[in-house]
Design a protein around this motif. Structure first.
Motif, PDB file in Angstrom:
ATOM      1  N   LEU A  92       0.836  -1.197   0.000  1.00 28.76           N
ATOM      2  CA  LEU A  92       0.000   0.000   0.000  1.00 28.76           C
ATOM      3  C   LEU A  92       0.870   1.245   0.000  1.00 28.76           C
ATOM      4  CD1 LEU A  92      -2.458  -0.975   2.876  1.00 28.76           C
ATOM      5  CD2 LEU A  92      -3.081  -0.816   0.466  1.00 28.76           C
ATOM      6  N   PRO A  93       0.689   2.150  -0.950  1.00 27.38           N
ATOM      7  CA  PRO A  93       1.273   3.484  -0.789  1.00 27.38           C
ATOM      8  C   PRO A  93       0.408   4.285   0.179  1.00 27.38           C
ATOM      9  CG  PRO A  93       0.069   3.367  -2.849  1.00 27.38           C
ATOM     10  CD  PRO A  93      -0.026   2.002  -2.229  1.00 27.38           C
ATOM     11  N   ALA A  94       1.014   5.247   0.865  1.00 22.05           N
ATOM     12  CA  ALA A  94       0.270   6.036   1.847  1.00 22.05           C
ATOM     13  C   ALA A  94      -0.886   6.795   1.223  1.00 22.05           C
ATOM     14  CB  ALA A  94       1.210   6.996   2.570  1.00 22.05           C
ATOM     15  N   TYR A  95      -0.821   7.049  -0.094  1.00 26.59           N
ATOM     16  CA  TYR A  95      -1.951   7.692  -0.773  1.00 26.59           C
ATOM     17  C   TYR A  95      -3.254   6.934  -0.530  1.00 26.59           C
ATOM     18  CZ  TYR A  95       1.639  10.101  -3.601  1.00 26.59           C
ATOM     19  OH  TYR A  95       2.713  10.833  -4.025  1.00 26.59           O
ATOM     20  N   SER A  96      -3.145   5.614  -0.334  1.00 23.81           N
ATOM     21  CA  SER A  96      -4.339   4.782  -0.150  1.00 23.81           C
ATOM     22  C   SER A  96      -4.960   4.939   1.231  1.00 23.81           C
ATOM     23  CB  SER A  96      -3.982   3.305  -0.356  1.00 23.81           C
ATOM     24  OG  SER A  96      -3.425   3.089  -1.623  1.00 23.81           O
ATOM     25  N   LEU A  97      -4.307   5.689   2.112  1.00 21.58           N
ATOM     26  CA  LEU A  97      -4.705   5.692   3.514  1.00 21.58           C
ATOM     27  C   LEU A  97      -5.231   7.040   3.993  1.00 21.58           C
ATOM     28  CD1 LEU A  97      -1.458   3.897   4.747  1.00 21.58           C
ATOM     29  CD2 LEU A  97      -3.643   2.815   4.196  1.00 21.58           C
ATOM     30  N   LEU A  98      -5.350   8.016   3.099  1.00 19.98           N
ATOM     31  CA  LEU A  98      -5.539   9.391   3.542  1.00 19.98           C
ATOM     32  C   LEU A  98      -6.934   9.947   3.324  1.00 19.98           C
ATOM     33  CD1 LEU A  98      -2.123  10.789   2.260  1.00 19.98           C
ATOM     34  CD2 LEU A  98      -2.688   9.921   4.542  1.00 19.98           C
ATOM     35  N   THR A  99      -7.708   9.377   2.411  1.00 22.19           N
ATOM     36  CA  THR A  99      -9.046   9.901   2.144  1.00 22.19           C
ATOM     37  C   THR A  99     -10.049   8.747   2.111  1.00 22.19           C
ATOM     38  OG1 THR A  99      -8.677   9.767  -0.248  1.00 22.19           O
ATOM     39  CG2 THR A  99      -8.204  11.874   0.819  1.00 22.19           C
ATOM     40  N   ARG A 100     -11.273   9.059   2.487  1.00 24.58           N
ATOM     41  CA  ARG A 100     -12.323   8.048   2.477  1.00 24.58           C
ATOM     42  C   ARG A 100     -13.191   8.215   1.233  1.00 24.58           C
ATOM     43  NH1 ARG A 100     -15.054   8.106   8.336  1.00 24.58           N
ATOM     44  NH2 ARG A 100     -15.828   6.110   7.567  1.00 24.58           N
ATOM     45  N   PRO A 101     -13.708   7.082   0.686  1.00 20.67           N
ATOM     46  CA  PRO A 101     -13.731   5.738   1.252  1.00 20.67           C
ATOM     47  C   PRO A 101     -12.484   4.894   0.977  1.00 20.67           C
ATOM     48  CG  PRO A 101     -14.958   5.738  -0.778  1.00 20.67           C
ATOM     49  CD  PRO A 101     -14.533   7.171  -0.553  1.00 20.67           C
ATOM     50  N   LEU A 102     -11.509   5.419   0.201  1.00 26.02           N
ATOM     51  CA  LEU A 102     -10.342   4.611  -0.145  1.00 26.02           C
ATOM     52  C   LEU A 102      -9.613   4.111   1.098  1.00 26.02           C
ATOM     53  CD1 LEU A 102      -8.334   3.447  -2.189  1.00 26.02           C
ATOM     54  CD2 LEU A 102      -7.210   5.678  -2.237  1.00 26.02           C
ATOM     55  N   ALA A 103      -9.453   4.962   2.118  1.00 27.01           N
ATOM     56  CA  ALA A 103      -8.743   4.544   3.321  1.00 27.01           C
ATOM     57  C   ALA A 103      -9.459   3.388   4.012  1.00 27.01           C
ATOM     58  CB  ALA A 103      -8.588   5.720   4.274  1.00 27.01           C
ATOM     59  N   ASP A 104     -10.800   3.410   3.998  1.00 29.24           N
ATOM     60  CA  ASP A 104     -11.554   2.298   4.596  1.00 29.24           C
ATOM     61  C   ASP A 104     -11.350   1.017   3.788  1.00 29.24           C
ATOM     62  OD1 ASP A 104     -12.604   4.045   6.540  1.00 29.24           O
ATOM     63  OD2 ASP A 104     -14.223   4.645   5.196  1.00 29.24           O
ATOM     64  N   ALA A 105     -11.286   1.156   2.465  1.00 26.31           N
ATOM     65  CA  ALA A 105     -11.019  -0.018   1.627  1.00 26.31           C
ATOM     66  C   ALA A 105      -9.628  -0.579   1.909  1.00 26.31           C
ATOM     67  CB  ALA A 105     -11.157   0.356   0.156  1.00 26.31           C
ATOM     68  N   ALA A 106      -8.655   0.317   2.102  1.00 27.95           N
ATOM     69  CA  ALA A 106      -7.298  -0.139   2.397  1.00 27.95           C
ATOM     70  C   ALA A 106      -7.252  -0.915   3.707  1.00 27.95           C
ATOM     71  CB  ALA A 106      -6.352   1.051   2.446  1.00 27.95           C
TER      72      ALA A 106
END
Length: 295
Positions: free
Chosen positions: A123-137
């Protein structure tokens, strides 16, 4: 992500034109890592969200052509993500990001079967910073760990990572508890706030600090001790460094997985993996992605 690469031949001047090149290329941190893993012979799936548009179709074709199994959710009414990459004469770059559909991946989009037989989730940190993508991560981390996989995280970019403050960034990494942590020297310094980079070993059993032409430093946690390896590399002149760090991650992970399967001692494995990461980064620098075809 669609990279719109702007490479001026002369220093830009306000209010007028300068000659140069404007290229449309495959981008995206996770996509580049996935492509290089596949090129290195690793069975690779890439989970993403794209728009129902020409750039999305072109990017999907480019990633699939390298043997990556694409798990793409196509988001109606939202364009595929795109990034303006502005290069300076040294090859260093500045990004302007319009993430579009990339941030729309939701936990409900993930299918548990996608994570069967997974050895590592990256996972790049980009995947962790905004929702819903962060929830998917986060759901992806749970699905992967349920199947015995390890998790690697790349800090990716200090600006977005530290937007909510250093404490929030540190808590985010702590929450994921990655098995392998990748960072550039600048990202590492930003996260540790002037302390020695050795403190990264508290965040992951293996922490890799990428130093560009100066090589890399690897921190290996061994019980209460922390072993540090500084691995040199041959400096290369590059006109565009975009994607080199993502290619490094792929080379490292491919070699690390092979070493684990062979039963190689951890210290030797991380040194070999670091050299493999350098080789993959050098290949990316020597042959950056060609222009996309929208035909």
């Amino acid at each position: 992500m669609l990279d719109v690469v702007v490479a001026p031949a002369l220093p830009p001047e306000r209010g007028t034109d300068v000659p140069g090149r404007v290229l449309l290329r495959q981008g995206g941190s996770a996509a580049t890592t996935a492509r290089w893993l596949a090129r290195l012979g690793v069975r690779t799936s890439f989970v993403t969200a794209i728009g129902r548009d020409g750039p999305g179709r072109a990017l999907a074709a480019r990633v699939s052509a390298d043997g990556v199994r694409l798990r793409a959710v196509r988001v109606p009414g939202v364009p595929t993500g795109r990034i303006a990459v502005v290069l300076d004469p040294s090859g260093e770059r500045t990004f302007v990001a319009d993430r579009g559909a990339a941030d729309r991946l939701a936990p409900s989009d993930l299918r548990p079967a996608w994570f069967d037989r997974t050895d590592v989730l990256h996972l790049p940190a980009y995947s962790l910073l905004t929702r819903p993508l962060a929830d998917a991560a986060r759901r992806a981390v749970g699905l992967a760990r349920d199947r015995g996989a390890i998790v690697s995280v790349d800090l990716a970019s200090s600006g977005p990572l530290l937007a909510a403050g250093r404490g929030a960034a540190r808590a985010l990494v702590d929450e994921l508890a990655p098995d392998i942590l990748f960072a550039t020297a600048g990202e590492a310094r930003a996260l540790v706030a002037g302390r020695r980079i050795d403190v990264l070993a508290a965040l992951a059993p293996i922490a890799v600090v990428k130093r560009g032409s100066e090589g890399a430093s690897v921190l290996l946690r061994d019980g209460d001790a922390v072993l540090r390896f500084d691995v040199a590399t041959t400096p290369l002149r590059a006109t565009d460094t975009t994607g080199a760090g993502d290619a490094f991650d792929a080379g490292f992970l491919a070699a690390w997985l092979a070493a684990r399967q062979a039963g190689t001692p951890r210290a030797a494995a991380v040194q070999r993996a670091t050299m493999a990461g350098h080789r993959a980064a050098a290949r990316q620098l020597a042959s950056p992605p060609g222009e996309l075809s929208f035909a």
